[in-house]
Design an enzyme around this catalytic site. Structure first.
Site, short mmCIF file in Angstrom:
data_model
loop_
_atom_site.label_atom_id
_atom_site.label_comp_id
_atom_site.label_asym_id
_atom_site.label_seq_id
_atom_site.Cartn_x
_atom_site.Cartn_y
_atom_site.Cartn_z
N HIS A 10 0.83 -1.21 0.00
CA HIS A 10 0.00 0.00 0.00
C HIS A 10 0.86 1.26 0.00
O HIS A 10 2.02 1.24 0.43
CB HIS A 10 -0.90 0.00 1.24
CG HIS A 10 -0.12 -0.01 2.53
ND1 HIS A 10 0.41 1.13 3.07
CD2 HIS A 10 0.26 -1.03 3.33
CE1 HIS A 10 1.07 0.82 4.18
NE2 HIS A 10 1.01 -0.49 4.35
N ARG A 61 -6.07 0.31 3.90
CA ARG A 61 -4.98 0.95 3.13
C ARG A 61 -4.59 0.13 1.90
O ARG A 61 -4.20 0.70 0.88
CB ARG A 61 -3.76 1.23 4.04
CG ARG A 61 -3.17 0.04 4.79
CD ARG A 61 -2.28 0.55 5.91
NE ARG A 61 -1.50 -0.47 6.62
CZ ARG A 61 -1.93 -1.16 7.67
NH1 ARG A 61 -3.18 -1.02 8.10
NH2 ARG A 61 -1.13 -2.02 8.28
N GLU A 88 -1.27 -7.22 7.14
CA GLU A 88 0.03 -6.93 7.74
C GLU A 88 0.25 -7.88 8.91
O GLU A 88 -0.70 -8.41 9.50
CB GLU A 88 0.06 -5.47 8.22
CG GLU A 88 1.36 -4.99 8.85
CD GLU A 88 2.60 -5.22 7.99
OE1 GLU A 88 2.95 -6.40 7.74
OE2 GLU A 88 3.21 -4.22 7.57
N HIS A 182 1.07 -5.66 2.38
CA HIS A 182 1.75 -4.87 3.41
C HIS A 182 3.24 -5.20 3.48
O HIS A 182 3.66 -6.26 3.00
CB HIS A 182 1.08 -5.16 4.74
CG HIS A 182 -0.38 -4.88 4.69
ND1 HIS A 182 -0.93 -3.68 5.05
CD2 HIS A 182 -1.41 -5.64 4.21
CE1 HIS A 182 -2.24 -3.71 4.83
NE2 HIS A 182 -2.56 -4.89 4.32
O1 3PG Z 1 2.85 -2.27 10.58
C1 3PG Z 1 3.70 -1.37 10.42
O2 3PG Z 1 4.06 -0.58 11.31
C2 3PG Z 1 4.34 -1.20 9.06
O3 3PG Z 1 3.42 -1.44 8.09
C3 3PG Z 1 5.52 -2.13 8.89
O4 3PG Z 1 6.40 -1.79 9.86
P1 3PG Z 1 7.92 -2.27 9.93
O5 3PG Z 1 8.60 -1.88 8.64
O6 3PG Z 1 8.44 -1.53 11.12
O7 3PG Z 1 7.90 -3.77 10.15
#
Ligand code: 3PG
Length: 246
Positions: A10, A61, A88, A182
């Site tokens: 996203h 998203r 995610e 994600h």
């Molecule tokens: O969920 C989150 O905060 C981001 O989408 C991914 O976070 P990260 O790159 O810190 O794993």
């Protein structure tokens, strides 16, 4: 036969902009995220990689990104499948926390262990937390499986069955497949596709809004590593993700 697979994280979300751990919290795209998504669709159209079917997570998203990208590629009409298995990674008790403050409070080693280790989940999120999905109706049917935290290994385990049973049959049936998801669910999928080791996957970061294209054979094996349609912008975006919290 080779089949085309497009992976698309996203565009920038409201919580990417604020530098907060997000996971399953259902935040929306920022203005910048919306233009990243529209540009991703324009890149697909320019490259002639036109999706025939869309698979998205159930998070807004990713759904917004797909909609905006398909709008620019003039493919809004294609069939859509949604699954929580593309969500995610559930970030557990880190959901809602500021990444820079978390780094400062717990130190580099613990911060990176939570963000990028393969098999260490963050502490579980309490169902009573304002950032819990315990009462979210979209997960009503998956109660036994709804996570309270996940490491990347958990994501691989819940995502690979969806890849094998739902996405791969579309690909081998001759469709060009777009998957909008994600940072960490796509890291899990890329790990599986490219056979990246548990240790090496720590170094892989997926930029927002950048189409990543694979040619995949009928068994689901890619002909080589994924190819970003805009490699320079993708490298800059991946470096920005790696630097989050600093
Ligand atoms: O969920 C989150 O905060 C981001 O989408 C991914 O976070 P990260 O790159 O810190 O794993």
């Amino acid at each position: 036969m080779t089949n085309m697979l497009i992976l698309l994280r996203h565009g920038q979300s409201e919580w990417n902009e604020k530098n907060l751990f997000t996971g399953w919290v259902d935040v929306r795209l920022t203005e910048r995220g919306r233009s990243e998504a529209a540009r991703a669709g324009a890149l697909l159209a320019e490259s002639g990689v036109l999706p025939d079917v869309l698979h998205t997570s159930v998070l807004s998203r990713a759904i917004q990104t797909a909609h905006l990208a398909l709008d620019s590629a003039d493919r809004l009409w294609i069939p859509v499948r949604r699954s929580w298995r593309l969500n995610e990674r559930h970030y557990g008790a880190l959901q809602g926390l500021d990444k820079a403050e978390t780094l400062q409070q717990y130190g580099e080693a613990q911060f990176m262990e939570w963000r990028r280790s393969f098999d260490t989940p963050p502490p579980a999120l309490d169902d009573a937390s304002e950032w819990s999905q315990a009462a979210d109706p979209r997960y009503a049917g998956i109660d036994g499986e709804r996570p309270r935290t996940e490491c990347l290994k958990d994501v691989v385990e819940r995502l690979v069955p969806y890849w094998e049973q739902e996405i791969l049959p579309d690909l081998t049936g001759g469709s060009t497949v777009l998957v909008t998801a994600h940072g960490n669910s796509l890291r899990a999928l890329v790990k599986h596709l490219e056979g990246i080791s548990d240790a090496d996957i720590a170094g892989l970061n997926i930029p927002t809004g950048m189409p990543l294209v694979y040619e995949v054979d009928d068994r689901g094996t890619p002909s080589g590593p994924g190819r970003y349609l805009d490699p320079e912008a993708a490298a800059a975006g991946a470096a920005a993700v790696a630097a989050q919290g600093r």
